[in-house]
Scaffold this motif. Structure first.
Motif, PDB file in Angstrom:
ATOM      1  N   ALA A 124       0.819  -1.225   0.000  1.00 33.23           N
ATOM      2  CA  ALA A 124       0.000   0.000   0.000  1.00 33.23           C
ATOM      3  C   ALA A 124       0.846   1.267   0.000  1.00 33.23           C
ATOM      4  CB  ALA A 124      -0.940  -0.011   1.198  1.00 33.23           C
ATOM      5  N   SER A 125       2.113   1.150   0.420  1.00 37.13           N
ATOM      6  CA  SER A 125       2.966   2.343   0.469  1.00 37.13           C
ATOM      7  C   SER A 125       3.748   2.547  -0.825  1.00 37.13           C
ATOM      8  CB  SER A 125       3.954   2.208   1.636  1.00 37.13           C
ATOM      9  OG  SER A 125       4.622   0.948   1.537  1.00 37.13           O
ATOM     10  N   GLY A 126       3.549   1.676  -1.808  1.00 34.53           N
ATOM     11  CA  GLY A 126       4.311   1.768  -3.051  1.00 34.53           C
ATOM     12  C   GLY A 126       3.679   2.705  -4.068  1.00 34.53           C
ATOM     13  N   HIS A 133       8.098  -0.670   5.464  1.00 36.26           N
ATOM     14  CA  HIS A 133       8.820   0.413   6.142  1.00 36.26           C
ATOM     15  C   HIS A 133       8.051   1.732   6.129  1.00 36.26           C
ATOM     16  CE1 HIS A 133      12.673  -1.924   5.004  1.00 36.26           C
ATOM     17  NE2 HIS A 133      12.260  -2.278   6.189  1.00 36.26           N
ATOM     18  N   HIS A 134       7.313   1.955   5.037  1.00 36.80           N
ATOM     19  CA  HIS A 134       6.707   3.276   4.856  1.00 36.80           C
ATOM     20  C   HIS A 134       5.210   3.249   5.164  1.00 36.80           C
ATOM     21  CE1 HIS A 134      10.267   3.048   2.208  1.00 36.80           C
ATOM     22  NE2 HIS A 134      10.514   4.212   2.777  1.00 36.80           N
ATOM     23  N   GLU A 135       4.707   4.381   5.644  1.00 38.23           N
ATOM     24  CA  GLU A 135       3.271   4.524   5.914  1.00 38.23           C
ATOM     25  C   GLU A 135       2.506   4.606   4.596  1.00 38.23           C
ATOM     26  OE1 GLU A 135       1.410   5.208   9.024  1.00 38.23           O
ATOM     27  OE2 GLU A 135       3.154   4.053   9.656  1.00 38.23           O
ATOM     28  N   ALA A 150       2.546  -5.895  -3.259  1.00 40.39           N
ATOM     29  CA  ALA A 150       3.847  -5.860  -2.569  1.00 40.39           C
ATOM     30  C   ALA A 150       4.827  -6.767  -3.290  1.00 40.39           C
ATOM     31  CB  ALA A 150       3.689  -6.307  -1.120  1.00 40.39           C
ATOM     32  N   ALA A 151       6.033  -6.295  -3.481  1.00 42.08           N
ATOM     33  CA  ALA A 151       7.039  -7.082  -4.194  1.00 42.08           C
ATOM     34  C   ALA A 151       8.392  -6.419  -4.045  1.00 42.08           C
ATOM     35  CB  ALA A 151       6.685  -7.156  -5.683  1.00 42.08           C
ATOM     36  N   MET A 152       9.397  -7.153  -4.485  1.00 44.47           N
ATOM     37  CA  MET A 152      10.748  -6.584  -4.610  1.00 44.47           C
ATOM     38  C   MET A 152      10.896  -6.323  -6.115  1.00 44.47           C
ATOM     39  SD  MET A 152      13.998  -8.567  -3.091  1.00 44.47           S
ATOM     40  CE  MET A 152      15.651  -8.231  -3.659  1.00 44.47           C
ATOM     41  N   ALA A 166       2.393  -3.689 -18.077  1.00 44.85           N
ATOM     42  CA  ALA A 166       3.499  -3.104 -18.836  1.00 44.85           C
ATOM     43  C   ALA A 166       4.251  -2.137 -17.929  1.00 44.85           C
ATOM     44  CB  ALA A 166       2.935  -2.377 -20.052  1.00 44.85           C
ATOM     45  N   LEU A 167       5.282  -1.516 -18.440  1.00 50.80           N
ATOM     46  CA  LEU A 167       6.012  -0.484 -17.704  1.00 50.80           C
ATOM     47  C   LEU A 167       5.011   0.590 -17.235  1.00 50.80           C
ATOM     48  CD1 LEU A 167       8.897   0.696 -17.122  1.00 50.80           C
ATOM     49  CD2 LEU A 167       8.640   1.904 -19.298  1.00 50.80           C
ATOM     50  N   VAL A 168       4.995   0.847 -15.929  1.00 50.54           N
ATOM     51  CA  VAL A 168       3.987   1.770 -15.386  1.00 50.54           C
ATOM     52  C   VAL A 168       4.603   3.173 -15.220  1.00 50.54           C
ATOM     53  CG1 VAL A 168       2.319   2.147 -13.533  1.00 50.54           C
ATOM     54  CG2 VAL A 168       2.974  -0.193 -14.134  1.00 50.54           C
TER      55      VAL A 168
HETATM   56  N1  LIG Z   1       6.199   0.039 -11.535  1.00 55.42           N
HETATM   57  C1  LIG Z   1       6.217  -0.672 -12.652  1.00 55.42           C
HETATM   58  O1  LIG Z   1       6.642  -0.194 -13.727  1.00 55.42           O
HETATM   59  C2  LIG Z   1       5.663  -2.085 -12.659  1.00 55.42           C
HETATM   60  C3  LIG Z   1       5.554  -2.754 -13.886  1.00 55.42           C
HETATM   61  C4  LIG Z   1       5.048  -4.049 -13.909  1.00 55.42           C
HETATM   62  C5  LIG Z   1       4.661  -4.655 -12.721  1.00 55.42           C
HETATM   63  N2  LIG Z   1       4.804  -3.996 -11.539  1.00 55.42           N
HETATM   64  C6  LIG Z   1       4.385  -4.681 -10.313  1.00 55.42           C
HETATM   65  O2  LIG Z   1       3.498  -3.820  -9.606  1.00 55.42           O
HETATM   66  C7  LIG Z   1       3.648  -4.005  -8.201  1.00 55.42           C
HETATM   67  C8  LIG Z   1       3.844  -2.671  -7.518  1.00 55.42           C
HETATM   68  O3  LIG Z   1       5.029  -2.061  -8.006  1.00 55.42           O
HETATM   69  P1  LIG Z   1       5.448  -0.589  -7.546  1.00 55.42           P
HETATM   70  O4  LIG Z   1       6.059   0.073  -8.716  1.00 55.42           O
HETATM   71  O5  LIG Z   1       4.314   0.066  -6.835  1.00 55.42           O
HETATM   72  O6  LIG Z   1       6.613  -0.922  -6.496  1.00 55.42           O
HETATM   73  P2  LIG Z   1       7.144  -0.028  -5.285  1.00 55.42           P
HETATM   74  O7  LIG Z   1       6.775   1.398  -5.454  1.00 55.42           O
HETATM   75  O8  LIG Z   1       8.596  -0.345  -5.116  1.00 55.42           O
HETATM   76  O9  LIG Z   1       6.348  -0.582  -4.029  1.00 55.42           O
HETATM   77  C9  LIG Z   1       6.618  -1.857  -3.516  1.00 55.42           C
HETATM   78  C10 LIG Z   1       5.726  -2.113  -2.322  1.00 55.42           C
HETATM   79  O10 LIG Z   1       6.052  -3.411  -1.806  1.00 55.42           O
HETATM   80  C11 LIG Z   1       6.408  -3.292  -0.434  1.00 55.42           C
HETATM   81  N3  LIG Z   1       7.498  -4.230  -0.137  1.00 55.42           N
HETATM   82  C12 LIG Z   1       8.692  -4.334  -0.746  1.00 55.42           C
HETATM   83  N4  LIG Z   1       9.416  -5.306  -0.182  1.00 55.42           N
HETATM   84  C13 LIG Z   1       8.655  -5.813   0.819  1.00 55.42           C
HETATM   85  C14 LIG Z   1       8.853  -6.835   1.785  1.00 55.42           C
HETATM   86  N5  LIG Z   1      10.010  -7.538   1.867  1.00 55.42           N
HETATM   87  N6  LIG Z   1       7.866  -7.092   2.658  1.00 55.42           N
HETATM   88  C15 LIG Z   1       6.702  -6.385   2.614  1.00 55.42           C
HETATM   89  N7  LIG Z   1       6.456  -5.414   1.731  1.00 55.42           N
HETATM   90  C16 LIG Z   1       7.429  -5.126   0.852  1.00 55.42           C
HETATM   91  C17 LIG Z   1       6.887  -1.853  -0.233  1.00 55.42           C
HETATM   92  O11 LIG Z   1       6.700  -1.517   1.141  1.00 55.42           O
HETATM   93  P3  LIG Z   1       7.588  -0.378   1.885  1.00 55.42           P
HETATM   94  O12 LIG Z   1       7.637   0.794   0.955  1.00 55.42           O
HETATM   95  O13 LIG Z   1       6.799  -0.064   3.109  1.00 55.42           O
HETATM   96  O14 LIG Z   1       8.925  -0.927   2.138  1.00 55.42           O
HETATM   97  C18 LIG Z   1       5.936  -1.112  -1.167  1.00 55.42           C
HETATM   98  O15 LIG Z   1       4.708  -0.900  -0.521  1.00 55.42           O
HETATM   99  C19 LIG Z   1       4.768  -5.012  -8.018  1.00 55.42           C
HETATM  100  O16 LIG Z   1       4.201  -6.264  -7.799  1.00 55.42           O
HETATM  101  C20 LIG Z   1       5.513  -4.985  -9.349  1.00 55.42           C
HETATM  102  O17 LIG Z   1       6.118  -6.230  -9.607  1.00 55.42           O
HETATM  103  C21 LIG Z   1       5.279  -2.723 -11.481  1.00 55.42           C
END
Ligand SMILES: NC(=O)c1ccc[n+]([C@@H]2O[C@H](COP(=O)([O-])OP(=O)(O)OC[C@H]3O[C@@H](n4cnc5c(N)ncnc54)[C@H](OP(=O)(O)O)[C@@H]3O)[C@@H](O)[C@H]2O)c1
Length: 291
Positions: free
Chosen positions: A9-11, A33-35, A70-72, A159-161
């Protein structure tokens, strides 16, 4: 009222999901880590790490729908720490799938277009996946388990967001715009093609999926296929920024930390049939959000 659990939710994506949450859902948020953004009451926020997830809390909550973002997601971090990537991206999703099935919760998972090897482009849901790096492999293994073991689940291959970060780190588009505004050059690949997806469109689609009954994989991208360099050119055009600051490079000229698929563009015919949410092209999306 439907109870929704949103992980991550913080991403970047998670914060837009909170911003666009329908009024008739009761939203619970997981973060690490983040709110999370907004003013969710403390009782609706779960703070735990997917390395040691506290699934008890989720079992007790008994949500109707889980949206699992949530993901890495860093390609570099996943290459450097493959075991951690496996735990966070695959193992935790497998455990969450089992839990969702056990409590009868619908599961919406955000996967990536990088599950394709990029040799062909224009991928639809029937195309074979062949992930080339650790990030994509760990995400794809989770999808395989989820679609095989939970009948009420969707894997959205995003796709790339792009879009505006609502808090924390600026997105790649924002960083590019900031550099160009400062008169600094930006190096972009001419041979890496994507169908960039506006984060607002992704959030709207995920909320729609939370409320409908589509199950299976779903490819979600914008309506324009562009190279990274062409994305820079669109930004310059729409925002009136200087084109000469864009530096064209091919991927072969750069020492990359992991292989990158050349063409991960997505065919979104199915998404357009299943969803009402619009999937803007990059030019229109940039004008809407940054113009
Ligand atoms: N952004 C893109 O271009 C894109 C493209 C295709 C797919 N996706 C998918 O979309 C999803 C969201 O991506 P995003 O861009 O929003 O990523 P993001 O901004 O990096 O956010 C990742 C989120 O996952 C949480 N997280 C990371 N490691 C964690 C752990 N070990 N335990 C619990 N929580 C953890 C983070 O929490 P904290 O911040 O609190 O640490 C944050 O809330 C992912 O599944 C990614 O694979 C993204």
């Amino acid at each position: 009222m439907k109870k929704i659990l949103l992980t991550g939710a913080s991403g970047f994506v998670g914060s837009h999901l909170i911003r666009l949450a329908p009024a008739d859902v009761l939203l619970y948020a997981q973060c690490r880590h983040h709110e999370p953004l907004g003013n969710l009451p403390a009782g609706q926020i779960f703070q735990f790490d997917l390395q040691q997830p506290d699934w008890r809390l989720i079992r007790e909550l008994h949500p109707d729908v889980v949206i699992h973002t949530a993901a890495m997601p860093s390609i570099l971090a996943c290459e450097q720490q493959p075991e951690l990537a496996e735990q966070v991206n695959t193992t935790a999703t497998v455990q969450l799938t089992d839990l969702a099935r056990e409590i009868g919760a619908r599961l919406i998972y955000t996967n990536t277009d990088l599950i394709y090897d990029g040799q062909q482009g224009n991928y639809d849901e029937t195309a074979a996946a062949n992930p080339l790096n650790v990030y994509a492999r760990t995400k794809y293994r989770a999808e395989q388990y989820l679609l095989e073991h939970h009948e009420n689940a969707v894997s959205v291959r995003c796709a790339l967001v792009y879009g505006k970060a609502l808090h924390r780190t600026p997105t790649f588009t924002e960083q590019m715009i900031a550099r160009l505004r400062r008169g600094e050059s930006v190096t972009l690949f001419t041979d890496e093609y994507r169908t960039p997806l506006l984060v607002d469109d992704l959030a709207a689609a995920l909320w729609e999926l939370a409320g409908n009954d589509y199950c299976g994989p779903l490819n979600l991208g914008g309506s324009e296929k562009l190279s990274r360099y062409a994305m820079g050119a669109v930004i310059c055009e729409v925002l009136g920024l200087p084109h000469h600051l864009l530096v064209a490079k091919s991927t072969a000229e750069v020492d990359l930390p992991a292989p990158r698929p050349p063409d991960c563009s997505l065919d979104t015919t199915l998404a357009r049939r299943v969803l009402c949410a619009r999937l803007h092209g990059f030019t229109e999306g940039v004008a809407r959000v940054f113009g």
